[in-house]
Design an enzyme around this catalytic site. Sequence first.
Site, PDB file in Angstrom:
ATOM      1  N   HIS A   1      -8.645  -2.199   7.658  1.00 55.61           N
ATOM      2  CA  HIS A   1      -7.522  -1.564   6.959  1.00 55.61           C
ATOM      3  C   HIS A   1      -7.803  -0.063   6.997  1.00 55.61           C
ATOM      4  O   HIS A   1      -8.777   0.390   6.415  1.00 55.61           O
ATOM      5  CB  HIS A   1      -7.496  -2.109   5.526  1.00 55.61           C
ATOM      6  CG  HIS A   1      -6.522  -1.448   4.617  1.00 55.61           C
ATOM      7  ND1 HIS A   1      -5.305  -2.006   4.302  1.00 55.61           N
ATOM      8  CD2 HIS A   1      -6.586  -0.285   3.913  1.00 55.61           C
ATOM      9  CE1 HIS A   1      -4.665  -1.210   3.450  1.00 55.61           C
ATOM     10  NE2 HIS A   1      -5.423  -0.160   3.193  1.00 55.61           N
TER      11      HIS A   1
ATOM     12  N   CYS B   1      -0.692  10.321  -1.464  1.00 53.22           N
ATOM     13  CA  CYS B   1      -1.002  10.478  -2.878  1.00 53.22           C
ATOM     14  C   CYS B   1      -0.239  11.689  -3.391  1.00 53.22           C
ATOM     15  O   CYS B   1      -0.395  12.789  -2.857  1.00 53.22           O
ATOM     16  CB  CYS B   1      -2.504  10.672  -3.042  1.00 53.22           C
ATOM     17  SG  CYS B   1      -2.989  11.015  -4.725  1.00 53.22           S
TER      18      CYS B   1
ATOM     19  N   ASP C   1       0.832  -1.213   0.000  1.00 53.78           N
ATOM     20  CA  ASP C   1       0.000   0.000   0.000  1.00 53.78           C
ATOM     21  C   ASP C   1       0.866   1.264   0.000  1.00 53.78           C
ATOM     22  O   ASP C   1       0.581   2.232  -0.708  1.00 53.78           O
ATOM     23  CB  ASP C   1      -0.916  -0.007   1.233  1.00 53.78           C
ATOM     24  CG  ASP C   1      -2.161   0.845   1.051  1.00 53.78           C
ATOM     25  OD1 ASP C   1      -2.086   1.863   0.358  1.00 53.78           O
ATOM     26  OD2 ASP C   1      -3.208   0.504   1.616  1.00 53.78           O
TER      27      ASP C   1
HETATM   28 ZN    ZN Z   1      -5.023   1.232   1.671  1.00 51.27          ZN
END
Ligand code: ZN
Length: 312
Positions: free
Chosen positions: A209, A242, A14
Amino acid sequence: MPDPVLISEVGPRDGLQSIDRVMPLEAKIDWITAEAAAGVREIEVGSFVNYRAMPQMADTAALVEAACRIDGLAVAVLVPNLTGARAALKSGAHKLSLPLSASETHSQRNVNRSHAQVLEEIAQIRAAVDAVPEETRPHFEVGIATAFGCSIEGAVPEAKVVQLAEAALAAGAAEVGLSDTTGYANPAMIRARIRAVRAAVGDKLTGVHLHNTRGLGLANALAALDEGIRTLDASLGGLGGCPAAPGASGNIVTEDLAFMLDAMGFETGIDLDRLARTREILARALPGEPLYGFLADAGVPLGHGSQTQDAA
Ligand code: ZN
């Protein structure tokens, strides 16, 4: 007896998939080796995706092979579809995790498939997994992505999340988890959705998560723990975010989560000092990349071990 909690490290998947730079295979192996030595028992090492779109994950098969040599470590991978699952089965990974987005728009953008298509593929993956001899058959779970809201569709109805959790299990997933992909969750929502899904599927809901995008990561983790969840994903140094959204951070920070659990008397098997030192590997391999979390800077409090014993 201390209550055991599994921290599943997802940073190599991730975290690394959300930054542009490609970490060399050797550094990834150093990272997961050091974290396993610090006591982390499960690591999601990569994903079997289209490597042209995601070159950060191109060495996943080699990484699985290396990780499987680490004694006692459960090696997990993400698979977006049947093709990815076949590659994962070939690699020998111990656990396959497939994302099913509660938001259908996100599902189309993320894996290019509708709900119906993903559910069909879950059934095909189940059949492929079952064709593996029982001694080496991996665990197959589905993570309900955008389970607390979607940055494209906005609000995601609770009933939709429950319905998809039931459908994923009916199609062949062994268990389901709830993923706050977008960092939209809050503790009240975490409690309500875990209760709603549990009412439908019972203990087949095992994990959450969480992302720390809006600073509620540990509060959400605590709400999930209070509801009986005992598997929590986290990422070393909160790696991720991001590039297009400044200030967006990644998953909840493994070090801080491990500290909170340890301080509360849960059993994680993790040595906090050793875990904090594994950040140096990230800092060296990804110079300039922001790392998050408080424990690594502040250190473990004086007398921490004795407090743990009192709590336990
Ligand atoms: Zn994630």
